[in-house]
Write a protein that holds these residues in place. Structure first.
Motif, mmCIF file in Angstrom:
data_model
loop_
_atom_site.group_PDB
_atom_site.id
_atom_site.type_symbol
_atom_site.label_atom_id
_atom_site.label_comp_id
_atom_site.label_asym_id
_atom_site.label_seq_id
_atom_site.Cartn_x
_atom_site.Cartn_y
_atom_site.Cartn_z
ATOM 1 N N LEU A 14 0.824 -1.209 0.000
ATOM 2 C CA LEU A 14 0.000 0.000 0.000
ATOM 3 C C LEU A 14 0.856 1.256 0.000
ATOM 4 O O LEU A 14 0.565 2.211 -0.728
ATOM 5 C CB LEU A 14 -0.948 -0.004 1.198
ATOM 6 N N VAL A 15 1.927 1.262 0.787
ATOM 7 C CA VAL A 15 2.830 2.421 0.822
ATOM 8 C C VAL A 15 3.507 2.599 -0.530
ATOM 9 O O VAL A 15 3.586 3.726 -1.054
ATOM 10 C CB VAL A 15 3.864 2.257 1.953
ATOM 11 N N LEU A 16 3.986 1.514 -1.123
ATOM 12 C CA LEU A 16 4.649 1.611 -2.429
ATOM 13 C C LEU A 16 3.675 2.035 -3.526
ATOM 14 O O LEU A 16 4.042 2.806 -4.416
ATOM 15 C CB LEU A 16 5.305 0.276 -2.777
ATOM 16 N N ILE A 17 2.444 1.544 -3.467
ATOM 17 C CA ILE A 17 1.446 1.934 -4.457
ATOM 18 C C ILE A 17 1.166 3.428 -4.374
ATOM 19 O O ILE A 17 1.096 4.117 -5.404
ATOM 20 C CB ILE A 17 0.149 1.113 -4.268
ATOM 21 N N VAL A 18 1.013 3.942 -3.164
ATOM 22 C CA VAL A 18 0.772 5.379 -2.995
ATOM 23 C C VAL A 18 1.956 6.180 -3.534
ATOM 24 O O VAL A 18 1.772 7.190 -4.226
ATOM 25 C CB VAL A 18 0.494 5.712 -1.510
#
Length: 60
Positions: A14-18
């Motif tokens: 989720l952090v990398l996607i954001v």
């Protein structure tokens, strides 16, 4: 906060996607960008299904 069914790798994704979506130039998308967006949408849908099954269906 602990969510049943969420792994450390899910939070990392989720952090990398954001981060990747924040750096994406949406006015100039290439084929790889479309592939990335479709992959992210599919992953989020599958994550939602998994969390639903773990948190709602298994609690009954």
């Amino acid at each position: 906060m602990k969510i049943d069914g969420m792994n450390k790798s899910d939070w990392l994704m989720l952090v990398l996607i954001v981060a990747v979506m924040a750096l994406t130039d949406f006015s100039n998308l290439q084929t790889i960008d479309y592939v990335l967006i479709v992959s992210v949408i599919a992953w989020v849908i599958m994550l939602g299904i998994r969390l639903y099954v773990v948190n709602v269906r298994n609690k009954r």
